[in-house]
Motif scaffolding. Structure first.
Motif, PDB file in Angstrom:
ATOM      1  N   LEU A 261       0.823  -1.213   0.000  1.00  0.00           N
ATOM      2  CA  LEU A 261       0.000   0.000   0.000  1.00  0.00           C
ATOM      3  C   LEU A 261       0.854   1.258   0.000  1.00  0.00           C
ATOM      4  CD1 LEU A 261      -2.673   1.549   0.387  1.00  0.00           C
ATOM      5  CD2 LEU A 261      -2.428   1.158   2.843  1.00  0.00           C
ATOM      6  N   ILE A 262       1.780   1.339   0.936  1.00  0.00           N
ATOM      7  CA  ILE A 262       2.492   2.586   1.171  1.00  0.00           C
ATOM      8  C   ILE A 262       3.489   2.916   0.073  1.00  0.00           C
ATOM      9  CG2 ILE A 262       4.212   1.418   2.628  1.00  0.00           C
ATOM     10  CD1 ILE A 262       2.935   4.966   3.201  1.00  0.00           C
ATOM     11  N   VAL A 263       4.250   1.924  -0.385  1.00  0.00           N
ATOM     12  CA  VAL A 263       5.363   2.223  -1.287  1.00  0.00           C
ATOM     13  C   VAL A 263       4.897   2.744  -2.648  1.00  0.00           C
ATOM     14  CG1 VAL A 263       7.319   1.231  -2.527  1.00  0.00           C
ATOM     15  CG2 VAL A 263       6.973   0.689  -0.115  1.00  0.00           C
ATOM     16  N   PRO A 264       4.082   2.008  -3.413  1.00  0.00           N
ATOM     17  CA  PRO A 264       3.683   2.542  -4.726  1.00  0.00           C
ATOM     18  C   PRO A 264       2.864   3.813  -4.626  1.00  0.00           C
ATOM     19  CG  PRO A 264       2.454   0.552  -4.212  1.00  0.00           C
ATOM     20  CD  PRO A 264       3.518   0.669  -3.177  1.00  0.00           C
ATOM     21  N   HIS A 265       2.083   3.938  -3.555  1.00  0.00           N
ATOM     22  CA  HIS A 265       1.284   5.143  -3.371  1.00  0.00           C
ATOM     23  C   HIS A 265       2.185   6.369  -3.231  1.00  0.00           C
ATOM     24  CE1 HIS A 265      -2.294   7.396  -2.408  1.00  0.00           C
ATOM     25  NE2 HIS A 265      -1.792   7.790  -1.255  1.00  0.00           N
ATOM     26  N   LEU A 266       3.217   6.253  -2.405  1.00  0.00           N
ATOM     27  CA  LEU A 266       4.112   7.386  -2.189  1.00  0.00           C
ATOM     28  C   LEU A 266       4.981   7.660  -3.413  1.00  0.00           C
ATOM     29  CD1 LEU A 266       5.215   6.844   1.516  1.00  0.00           C
ATOM     30  CD2 LEU A 266       3.332   8.184   0.603  1.00  0.00           C
ATOM     31  N   ILE A 267       5.358   6.618  -4.126  1.00  0.00           N
ATOM     32  CA  ILE A 267       6.134   6.834  -5.357  1.00  0.00           C
ATOM     33  C   ILE A 267       5.304   7.617  -6.361  1.00  0.00           C
ATOM     34  CG2 ILE A 267       7.221   5.683  -7.323  1.00  0.00           C
ATOM     35  CD1 ILE A 267       8.856   5.445  -4.829  1.00  0.00           C
ATOM     36  N   ARG A 268       4.024   7.285  -6.478  1.00  0.00           N
ATOM     37  CA  ARG A 268       3.150   8.041  -7.387  1.00  0.00           C
ATOM     38  C   ARG A 268       3.026   9.496  -6.952  1.00  0.00           C
ATOM     39  NH1 ARG A 268      -0.097   3.207  -7.677  1.00  0.00           N
ATOM     40  NH2 ARG A 268      -0.183   2.414  -9.817  1.00  0.00           N
ATOM     41  N   LEU A 269       2.861   9.729  -5.655  1.00  0.00           N
ATOM     42  CA  LEU A 269       2.735  11.085  -5.157  1.00  0.00           C
ATOM     43  C   LEU A 269       3.966  11.924  -5.493  1.00  0.00           C
ATOM     44  CD1 LEU A 269       1.165  10.571  -1.601  1.00  0.00           C
ATOM     45  CD2 LEU A 269       0.054  11.536  -3.613  1.00  0.00           C
ATOM     46  N   LYS A 270       5.124  11.309  -5.438  1.00  0.00           N
ATOM     47  CA  LYS A 270       6.375  12.050  -5.619  1.00  0.00           C
ATOM     48  C   LYS A 270       6.830  12.098  -7.073  1.00  0.00           C
ATOM     49  CE  LYS A 270      10.101  14.177  -4.201  1.00  0.00           C
ATOM     50  NZ  LYS A 270      10.003  15.560  -3.669  1.00  0.00           N
ATOM     51  N   PHE A 271       6.653  10.980  -7.812  1.00  0.00           N
ATOM     52  CA  PHE A 271       7.271  10.882  -9.125  1.00  0.00           C
ATOM     53  C   PHE A 271       6.291  10.704 -10.289  1.00  0.00           C
ATOM     54  CE2 PHE A 271      10.479   9.355  -6.093  1.00  0.00           C
ATOM     55  CZ  PHE A 271      11.517  10.219  -6.392  1.00  0.00           C
ATOM     56  N   GLY A 272       5.013  10.523 -10.010  1.00  0.00           N
ATOM     57  CA  GLY A 272       4.069  10.434 -11.104  1.00  0.00           C
ATOM     58  C   GLY A 272       3.659   8.999 -11.416  1.00  0.00           C
ATOM     59  N   TYR A 273       2.980   8.851 -12.568  1.00  0.00           N
ATOM     60  CA  TYR A 273       2.263   7.614 -12.881  1.00  0.00           C
ATOM     61  C   TYR A 273       2.920   6.750 -13.952  1.00  0.00           C
ATOM     62  CZ  TYR A 273      -1.588   9.850 -10.383  1.00  0.00           C
ATOM     63  OH  TYR A 273      -2.358  10.448  -9.438  1.00  0.00           O
ATOM     64  N   ASP A 274       3.983   7.189 -14.557  1.00  0.00           N
ATOM     65  CA  ASP A 274       4.595   6.444 -15.652  1.00  0.00           C
ATOM     66  C   ASP A 274       5.148   5.118 -15.131  1.00  0.00           C
ATOM     67  OD1 ASP A 274       6.077   5.474 -17.805  1.00  0.00           O
ATOM     68  OD2 ASP A 274       6.679   7.471 -18.451  1.00  0.00           O
ATOM     69  N   HIS A 275       4.563   4.008 -15.623  1.00  0.00           N
ATOM     70  CA  HIS A 275       4.947   2.694 -15.097  1.00  0.00           C
ATOM     71  C   HIS A 275       6.351   2.262 -15.497  1.00  0.00           C
ATOM     72  CE1 HIS A 275       0.610   2.489 -14.355  1.00  0.00           C
ATOM     73  NE2 HIS A 275       0.884   1.562 -13.468  1.00  0.00           N
ATOM     74  N   ARG A 276       6.935   2.881 -16.496  1.00  0.00           N
ATOM     75  CA  ARG A 276       8.329   2.552 -16.835  1.00  0.00           C
ATOM     76  C   ARG A 276       9.251   2.856 -15.673  1.00  0.00           C
ATOM     77  NH1 ARG A 276       9.664   6.107 -21.851  1.00  0.00           N
ATOM     78  NH2 ARG A 276       8.449   7.556 -20.561  1.00  0.00           N
ATOM     79  N   TYR A 277       8.898   3.851 -14.884  1.00  0.00           N
ATOM     80  CA  TYR A 277       9.710   4.254 -13.744  1.00  0.00           C
ATOM     81  C   TYR A 277       9.052   3.866 -12.416  1.00  0.00           C
ATOM     82  CZ  TYR A 277      11.306   7.153 -17.603  1.00  0.00           C
ATOM     83  OH  TYR A 277      11.755   7.575 -18.826  1.00  0.00           O
ATOM     84  N   LEU A 278       7.722   3.849 -12.396  1.00  0.00           N
ATOM     85  CA  LEU A 278       7.015   3.528 -11.163  1.00  0.00           C
ATOM     86  C   LEU A 278       7.360   2.129 -10.658  1.00  0.00           C
ATOM     87  CD1 LEU A 278       4.778   4.025  -9.022  1.00  0.00           C
ATOM     88  CD2 LEU A 278       3.137   3.144 -10.692  1.00  0.00           C
TER      89      LEU A 278
END
Length: 331
Positions: A261-278
């Motif tokens: 829950l926490i990790v991908p949610h915070l990555i999206r908040l900080k770096f956006g939605y592009d799955h190549r990097y997410l």
């Protein structure tokens, strides 16, 4: 600023993020191997006891922690995209519950198979069984994403009920073992158990290769269909991959919550939605979080160690609340 400059700026930003995450993961891994009841440093001048401690205990446990963290974080990112819900996690569609149920079946129904390897097999098959059941129900009833989520929640409740019955009828030894498993435990992991890594790595690589299709899913099912994406097939593959990742994680270390829950949610908040990097950043951040949590679990008590799942929740919950407050406009 024209489009090319924006793209170049974003690439530099992502490269900087990759470098920072990789550096932090390397530092956490080094401290993990060095610290404990016996501090090992430097690594190239070791006694026989230090070599055994490093190679037979800490290294397989570190590999387990990294594998679990990366698997749970990527599974969470996939499910959040698939279910169009930023608060989704592997446990929400019953996958973690299926793993717990498989472990309970082995413990009480197949006592002759109640070995570390048996528990791993039971947890893995339980996750896979619940996933196949979910996919079958969704296929037969032609469920949309919202109803698929509800079916997953129902399966999770069912598994919780069975585990509760197991608590009621278990003796002291089984109860303690079951509790420790459900709270997460990496103690005693050996190299032979890490064959699961062979299953996890190809799944992580394949999911990363599907970044463009996952980006299409972010646009909604109707738009994704217009772009030529087979929603039904893609959804089945994503759920099965999530089951493989979560089942492998539970098989290695029990039920470790909050990471997906926490990790991908915070990555999206900080770096956006592009799955190549997410996905790669989520994998590195999840791996680092579980390794750090297990290090804290090992070092906190002089007479034993804390369950790693309790530590991940304790570390993650305040960060999650702070990020939500800071980004209150996030949807």
């Amino acid at each position: 600023m024209d489009l090319n400059q924006i793209i170049a700026t974003e690439r530099v930003r992502w490269r900087r993020a990759f470098f920072i995450f990789a550096s932090l993961l390397t530092a956490i891994s080094a401290f993990y191997l060095a610290l404990g009841e016996l501090t090992i440093f430097p690594f190239w001048q070791l006694s026989d006891i230090e070599q055994q401690l490093l190679l037979q205990l800490r290294m397989p446990r570190l590999v387990s922690a990294l594998t679990i963290g990366a698997s749970l974080a990527v599974a969470g990112a996939i499910l959040q995209t698939l279910l169009a819900n930023p608060l989704a996690e592997p446990g929400i569609i019953g996958i973690s519950g299926g793993s717990s149920l498989g472990m309970v079946v082995v413990m009480f129904g197949l006592p002759w198979f109640a070995t570390p390897l048996g528990f791993m097999v039971g947890a893995f098959l339980g996750a896979l069984l619940f996933t196949l059941l979910l996919v079958f129900v969704a296929s037969k009833l032609k469920l949309n994403t919202s109803r698929l989520l509800l079916v997953g929640v129902a399966l999770g409740i069912l598994s919780s009920a069975v585990v509760t019955w197991a608590f009621y009828f278990s003796d002291d030894m089984n109860l303690r073992q079951l509790l420790y498993w459900l709270m997460g435990n990496l103690a005693g992991n050996q190299w032979y158990q890490l064959f699961i890594v062979v299953l996890v790595l190809p799944v992580l690589v394949w999911l990363t290769s599907q970044a463009s299709n996952l980006d299409k899913l972010m646009l909604g099912e109707s738009h994704a269909k217009q772009l030529g994406l087979d929603i039904t097939k893609m959804r089945r593959l994503m759920i099965i991959c999530a089951a493989l990742l979560v089942g492998s994680s539970v098989a290695l270390g029990g039920v470790i919550g909050f990471v997906g829950l926490i990790v991908p949610h915070l990555i999206r908040l900080k770096f956006g939605y592009d799955h190549r990097y997410l996905l790669p950043l989520s994998a590195m951040a999840g791996a680092g979080l579980v390794a750090l949590a297990d290090l804290v679990a090992r070092m906190s008590l002089s007479s034993g160690e804390l369950p790693v799942g309790v530590v991940t929740t304790t570390i993650g919950a305040p960060i999650f609340i702070w990020m939500l407050v800071k980004n209150h406009d996030y949807r």
